[in-house]
Every structure is written in structure tokens, then in C-alpha cells.
Motif scaffolding. Structure first.
Motif, PDB file in Angstrom:
ATOM      1  N   ILE B  65      69.315-144.794 -68.273  1.00  0.00           N
ATOM      2  CA  ILE B  65      69.744-144.193 -67.011  1.00  0.00           C
ATOM      3  C   ILE B  65      70.933-143.258 -67.239  1.00  0.00           C
ATOM      4  CG2 ILE B  65      70.737-144.677 -64.731  1.00  0.00           C
ATOM      5  CD1 ILE B  65      69.056-147.267 -64.727  1.00  0.00           C
ATOM      6  N   LEU B  66      71.878-143.698 -68.079  1.00  0.00           N
ATOM      7  CA  LEU B  66      73.053-142.858 -68.343  1.00  0.00           C
ATOM      8  C   LEU B  66      72.633-141.557 -69.033  1.00  0.00           C
ATOM      9  CD1 LEU B  66      76.126-142.627 -68.171  1.00  0.00           C
ATOM     10  CD2 LEU B  66      76.242-143.547 -70.490  1.00  0.00           C
ATOM     11  N   ASP B  69      70.930-139.313 -66.552  1.00  0.00           N
ATOM     12  CA  ASP B  69      71.894-138.744 -65.605  1.00  0.00           C
ATOM     13  C   ASP B  69      72.699-137.615 -66.238  1.00  0.00           C
ATOM     14  OD1 ASP B  69      70.998-140.431 -63.731  1.00  0.00           O
ATOM     15  OD2 ASP B  69      72.888-141.461 -63.347  1.00  0.00           O
ATOM     16  N   VAL B  70      73.101-137.819 -67.498  1.00  0.00           N
ATOM     17  CA  VAL B  70      73.892-136.785 -68.175  1.00  0.00           C
ATOM     18  C   VAL B  70      73.105-135.480 -68.235  1.00  0.00           C
ATOM     19  CG1 VAL B  70      74.814-136.067 -70.409  1.00  0.00           C
ATOM     20  CG2 VAL B  70      75.349-138.335 -69.529  1.00  0.00           C
ATOM     21  N   PHE B  71      71.830-135.574 -68.643  1.00  0.00           N
ATOM     22  CA  PHE B  71      71.068-134.339 -68.818  1.00  0.00           C
ATOM     23  C   PHE B  71      70.531-133.780 -67.508  1.00  0.00           C
ATOM     24  CE2 PHE B  71      71.273-135.851 -73.164  1.00  0.00           C
ATOM     25  CZ  PHE B  71      71.724-134.688 -73.767  1.00  0.00           C
ATOM     26  N   ARG B  72      70.615-134.557 -66.440  1.00  0.00           N
ATOM     27  CA  ARG B  72      70.290-133.993 -65.130  1.00  0.00           C
ATOM     28  C   ARG B  72      71.517-133.325 -64.518  1.00  0.00           C
ATOM     29  NH1 ARG B  72      66.877-137.816 -61.202  1.00  0.00           N
ATOM     30  NH2 ARG B  72      67.248-136.038 -59.876  1.00  0.00           N
ATOM     31  N   ALA B  73      72.708-133.799 -64.878  1.00  0.00           N
ATOM     32  CA  ALA B  73      73.920-133.275 -64.239  1.00  0.00           C
ATOM     33  C   ALA B  73      74.465-132.039 -64.953  1.00  0.00           C
ATOM     34  CB  ALA B  73      74.996-134.364 -64.184  1.00  0.00           C
ATOM     35  N   LEU B  74      74.232-131.922 -66.265  1.00  0.00           N
ATOM     36  CA  LEU B  74      74.825-130.794 -66.997  1.00  0.00           C
ATOM     37  C   LEU B  74      73.954-129.546 -66.895  1.00  0.00           C
ATOM     38  CD1 LEU B  74      76.149-132.349 -70.323  1.00  0.00           C
ATOM     39  CD2 LEU B  74      77.377-131.836 -68.211  1.00  0.00           C
ATOM     40  N   GLU B 114      62.592-139.612 -65.140  1.00  0.00           N
ATOM     41  CA  GLU B 114      62.804-139.986 -63.736  1.00  0.00           C
ATOM     42  C   GLU B 114      61.509-139.925 -62.951  1.00  0.00           C
ATOM     43  OE1 GLU B 114      65.841-141.716 -63.305  1.00  0.00           O
ATOM     44  OE2 GLU B 114      65.519-140.806 -61.338  1.00  0.00           O
TER      45      GLU B 114
END
Lengths: 225, 227
Positions: B65-66, B69-74, B114
Motif C-alpha cells: 500500500i505504501l 501510494d508513493v507512486f500515485r502521489a508523485l 489499485e
């Protein structure tokens, strides 16, 4: 090995020295987002409303317009406006080129989302609002659009997240936003730590949005299944 | 220069276009190759991560999940720049092509995980129970009962996301890859005329208009009732 890693990616000395320009870059990124998101939403709403027109002379060109700007990578559009138009004597500058490119590109995406939203509101809502004596614009603004927006909220949030991330391409046309400043600092210090710091800033700002989306999307799929 | 004439000589200069067509064409090949490698690796990695997540191991899932999330947010460009300019500092040198490939593969894998995971969780629980009642073990149930249904369910969002990320190949021009945009920009610099850029835009339209059309078609088909 570990020291190498810390030295070239997590060099606190260098980050501290770069902090003032990174901070200014962050300000520009936020300003940029505050300009291009409403611009894209306005363009998208115009497209969504126009695409409900009965005449194919409106709908057809509009579909071509949307597909064209969905097919062109945003960076291509931006370079075209920034580096191409000056040959015609039209110099938009970084801000003008970025604003226009985002209006055209993200407007097309928001348009698709909002159109789906408007389609999801039953026609009876419009008729009922009109029967209550609301004028067409009032019925649209007070009854139909709020429901349309609510129905596609996850997609709107997801699109907005992508738009905010996309502001980083403004660095390519020398608009001094966060990534541009980080690259400046990196090229002066020959050290990637300022870019890591910038990445961290993006993550801190956007992570809550990603979490929220993850929830909204799971709920949407679960509701369908 | 008069209005239309000026426009044609500037943006649709056939002479300039003919001269630089081979360069843009080789850029086109590079873009297609890069995009194909990203789609193949990104979707495979995304599916792999979703399958791993289905095992329900808590610590592993937090890690997944982390990562996602990192590669969805950057922003993808930030990741590309970081890998391209950062890794040499550690003695690892990645060409612009492979830095872009790795970055966009990770981004696509994150989004795909996801989406696949949403499909897996949306498959009714009774399917798992039915599989168990038939005496199947975890993996056969997952691969032969759950995934075929889950994948079918998520094809429309997956297609759209894949198209969007594939368009990010243009970002490779920032790290010196002579794909369509990169070669068009250098051609523009050499010829002092933006017609190669027009040619580049046409190349992208040729590549992505059909793809956008297919995406729309898939979406409409999936939206049909009685699926």
C-alpha cells in the motif's frame, strides 16, 4: 554503500542550503495549481454543457476537440505553445503557455467527467425545477449541476490530483515551480537531495488525496459488484 | 508575412517537414517501443502486487500500500528526474530511456495494482466459498475463479489509466531521449522552424487517437446492461 546513499540522496546540508528556493518553488506550484484547476474546471464545464446541445454541428466539432486534446501528451501541447507560437510573433511566456495548455488539456478531461455527471442526473430533475418556476440557468446551477458533481466526485478528485501532479511539467518551460527549483539546486550542487526534498513535499501534500481516493474508488467498485 | 501564408510557412512548411520526417519517424518507433515496454512491465507488476496482496499478510500489505501510494502521489516527471540525475551519484547510471521506462512502469504498476485489487475485492465472497466447497485451494480459486471475473470488471478503468500513463513517454524528452517530442524539438532547433513540432503532434495524434477511440469503445461496451 549506505553512506553513499545518504550523501547523495539525503544530504541535509545541501537541502538546508536549497530550502529558500525550494520554498519559493513550492509557493509557485501551489499558485499554479490554484490557477489551472479552476481554469480546467471552467473549460470542462463549458464542454460538458455544450456537448448536451441537440445540434450535431455543435456536438461533432466538440468531440473532435476533446479527442484531440486527450490524444496529445500535455507536454507536447505545452512545448508547442511555448516554443512554437513565438515563430508567429506570439510570445505567451511561461505562465501564459502553461495556463493555455492546461486549459486545453485538462479542460478536455474535466469535460468528459462532467458530461458523465450531467448524463447521470435524470431529466425529471430539470423538469421538476422548471415546474417550480426556476429559470433554465437557475435550474441548471441549483438543481442539476450539484447532483452531477456529487455523482462523479471520485473522478473529479482523481482528475484534480493528476492536474496538480502535472504542474511539474511547467519546469520544462522554466516556470520556477517546485521541480524547476529542485533541478536548479541539483545542477549547482551536483547532488540529488534537493530533488528528493521536492518529491517529499509533493508526497506530503498529495498523500491525503491519494488515501481519500483509494477509499472512494473501493466503495464505487464495491457498490457496482 | 500575411496571416495564413505566414502560418503555413511557419507551422506547415512542407520542405522542412520532408527533411526531418525520417528523424521524427525514428522517434515514433522509439515512442512505440518505450510505451510497449512500459505497458507490459507495468501491468504485469501491478497484477503481481495485487495477487500478493490477496494473501492477506499484514506487514507485506502495508508495504504494498505504501509503495502504491508513493507512486500515485508523485508526479511522473519528478520520478524520472530523480532516477536520471540521482542514481549516478550512487554509481548507477541509467540512460534516459531506461530511467523513463522504470519510472513510468512503477507508476503504471501502482495504479494497476489499485485497480486489480478493487476488482478482486468486488468479486462476491460467495465465489470464494463456492471454490472452497469444490475442494479447490487458495491459488486455484484466485487464478481460475476470482481473477478472470475481476480482470473483466476492471478493464475499462485499466485501459484509460494505461493510455494516460503511456502518453507520459513524452516526458522522456526532458532526459534527452530522442522519442517523438525529443526529436521534434531538436529538429526545430536545427531548422529554425517549428514545422517538425507540428509533425510530432501529428505523429502523436496518429498513435493516440485510435487508442483513445478504443478506450471509449471499451468503456461503452462495459457500460451495457446485463454484463
Amino acid at each position: 554503500m549506505f553512506e553513499d546513499f545518504v550523501d547523495s540522496f539525503l544530504n541535509l546540508d545541501i537541502v538546508l542550503r536549497a530550502l529558500p528556493i525550494l520554498w519559493r518553488g513550492l509557493g509557485q506550484t501551489l499558485l499554479l495549481a490554484a490557477v489551472v484547476v479552476p481554469l480546467g474546471l471552467a473549460g470542462g464545464m463549458a464542454i460538458a454543457l455544450l456537448s448536451r446541445a441537440k445540434s450535431r454541428w455543435v456536438r461533432w466539432p466538440l468531440a473532435v476537440w476533446t479527442d484531440t486534446f486527450r490524444a496529445l501528451p500535455p507536454l507536447v501541447l505545452l512545448i508547442f505553445l511555448y516554443a512554437g507560437l513565438p515563430f508567429l510573433g506570439v510570445d505567451l511566456g511561461p505562465w501564459g503557455a502553461v495556463a493555455l495548455a492546461f486549459f486545453l488539456n485538462t479542460g478536455a478531461y474535466y469535460g468528459e467527467v462532467l458530461r458523465a455527471g450531467l448524463d447521470s442526473v435524470p431529466p425529471g430533475q430539470m423538469e421538476a425545477a422548471r415546474a417550480l418556476g426556476l429559470r433554465p440557468a437557475q435550474a441548471l446551477g441549483l438543481v442539476v449541476i450539484p447532483q452531477a458533481v456529487r455523482n462523479v466526485l471520485p473522478d473529479l478528485v482523481s482528475n484534480t490530483l493528476e492536474v496538480v501532479k502535472l504542474t511539474s511539467i511547467a519546469s520544462v518551460v522554466a516556470l520556477p515551480e517546485l521541480l524547476f527549483q529542485a533541478r536548479q539546486a541539483q545542477s549547482v550542487t551536483y547532488n540529488a537531495s534537493p530533488i528528493v526534498a521536492a518529491a517529499l513535499a509533493y508526497f506530503v501534500i498529495l498523500w491525503p488525496v491519494v488515501r481519500l481516493l483509494s477509499r472512494l474508488e473501493n466503495r464505487a467498485v464495491a457498490g457496482r459488484g | 508575412m500575411g496571416g495564413l501564408d505566414g502560418f503555413v510557412i511557419t507551422f506547415l512548411n512542407l520542405e522542412v517537414m520532408a527533411e526531418w520526417l525520417p528523424k521524427i519517424a525514428s522517434g515514433f518507433v522509439l515512442t512505440v517501443a518505450l510505451a510497449a515496454l512500459i505497458v507490459a512491465a507495468g501491468l504485469a507488476l501491478g497484477l503481481g502486487l495485487a495477487v500478493l496482496r490477496a494473501f492477506g499478510l499484514r506487514v507485506l500489505n502495508w508495504g504494498i500500500i505504501l509503495l502504491v501510494d508513493v507512486f500515485r502521489a508523485l508526479p511522473p516527471l519528478v520520478i524520472i528526474v530523480l532516477l536520471y540525475f540521482g542514481l549516478p551519484g550512487m554509481g548507477i547510471s541509467l540512460s534516459g530511456f531506461w530511467a523513463t521506462w522504470l519510472s513510468l512502469t512503477l507508476v503504471l504498476a501502482a495504479f494497476a495494482e489499485e485497480i486489480f485489487w478493487a476488482g478482486i475485492t468486488a468479486t462476491p465472497k460467495g465465489q470464494w466459498d463456492a471454490g472452497k466447497a469444490l475442494g479447490l485451494r487458495f491459488l486455484p480459486i484466485l487464478f481460475r475463479i476470482i481473477l478472470p471475473q475481476a480482470v473483466r470488471m476492471v478493464i475499462p478503468p485499466l485501459t484509460n489509466r494505461t493510455i494516460a500513463i503511456t502518453k507520459g513517454t513524452a516526458l522522456a524528452s526532458v532526459v534527452g531521449v530522442a522519442e517523438i517530442l525529443g526529436s521534434a524539438q531538436s529538429a526545430m532547433a536545427f531548422s529554425g522552424n517549428p514545422s517538425p513540432l507540428t509533425l510530432g503532434a501529428i505523429a502523436y495524434a496518429l498513435l493516440f487517437l485510435p487508442v483513445v477511440g478504443i478506450g471509449r469503445w471499451i468503456e461503452r461496451r462495459a457500460a451495457l446492461p446485463g454484463r
